[in-house]
Scaffold this motif. Structure first.
Motif, PDB file in Angstrom:
ATOM      1  N   ILE A  32      47.611  38.719  40.542  1.00 45.99           N
ATOM      2  CA  ILE A  32      46.227  38.302  40.560  1.00 45.99           C
ATOM      3  C   ILE A  32      45.327  38.773  39.350  1.00 45.99           C
ATOM      4  CG2 ILE A  32      44.184  37.568  41.862  1.00 45.99           C
ATOM      5  CD1 ILE A  32      46.960  36.504  42.888  1.00 45.99           C
ATOM      6  N   SER A  33      44.910  39.925  39.486  1.00 44.44           N
ATOM      7  CA  SER A  33      44.115  40.662  38.353  1.00 44.44           C
ATOM      8  C   SER A  33      43.857  41.943  38.685  1.00 44.44           C
ATOM      9  CB  SER A  33      42.861  40.196  38.290  1.00 44.44           C
ATOM     10  OG  SER A  33      41.883  40.222  39.257  1.00 44.44           O
ATOM     11  N   GLY A  34      43.840  42.821  37.854  1.00 45.15           N
ATOM     12  CA  GLY A  34      43.829  44.452  37.899  1.00 45.15           C
ATOM     13  C   GLY A  34      44.970  44.778  38.751  1.00 45.15           C
ATOM     14  N   TYR A  35      44.642  45.471  39.947  1.00 47.30           N
ATOM     15  CA  TYR A  35      45.590  46.081  40.909  1.00 47.30           C
ATOM     16  C   TYR A  35      45.840  45.081  41.756  1.00 47.30           C
ATOM     17  CZ  TYR A  35      45.249  50.201  38.013  1.00 47.30           C
ATOM     18  OH  TYR A  35      45.192  51.152  36.985  1.00 47.30           O
ATOM     19  N   THR A  36      45.486  43.917  41.869  1.00 46.26           N
ATOM     20  CA  THR A  36      45.554  42.885  43.063  1.00 46.26           C
ATOM     21  C   THR A  36      46.931  42.016  42.812  1.00 46.26           C
ATOM     22  OG1 THR A  36      43.402  42.983  43.060  1.00 46.26           O
ATOM     23  CG2 THR A  36      44.596  40.971  44.358  1.00 46.26           C
TER      24      THR A  36
END
Length: 64
Positions: A32-36
């Motif tokens: 999704i984004s970053g650590y997601t």
């Protein structure tokens, strides 16, 4: 003679053993984004088994 029996047994034993309910699984993920991430686990089970696991836990390895 015993050694030959053990080798023969260990060779063919896996052909006789089967899991009770879990047949296969598929794990897919989408970043999704970053650590997601979005995780989807699809399991394929033997339907005649009474064993049921309505959820699975994901361990990320960070202790969280």
């Amino acid at each position: 003679m015993k050694k030959g029996f053990y080798i023969l047994a260990l060779t063919f034993l896996p052909l006789l053993l089967r899991g009770t309910h879990q047949r296969a699984a598929e794990i897919t993920y989408t970043w999704i984004s970053g650590y997601t991430y979005k995780i989807k686990i699809t399991t394929f089970t033997y339907t005649e088994s009474e064993a049921d696991r309505p959820f699975l836990t994901i361990h990320w390895g960070d202790g969280g």
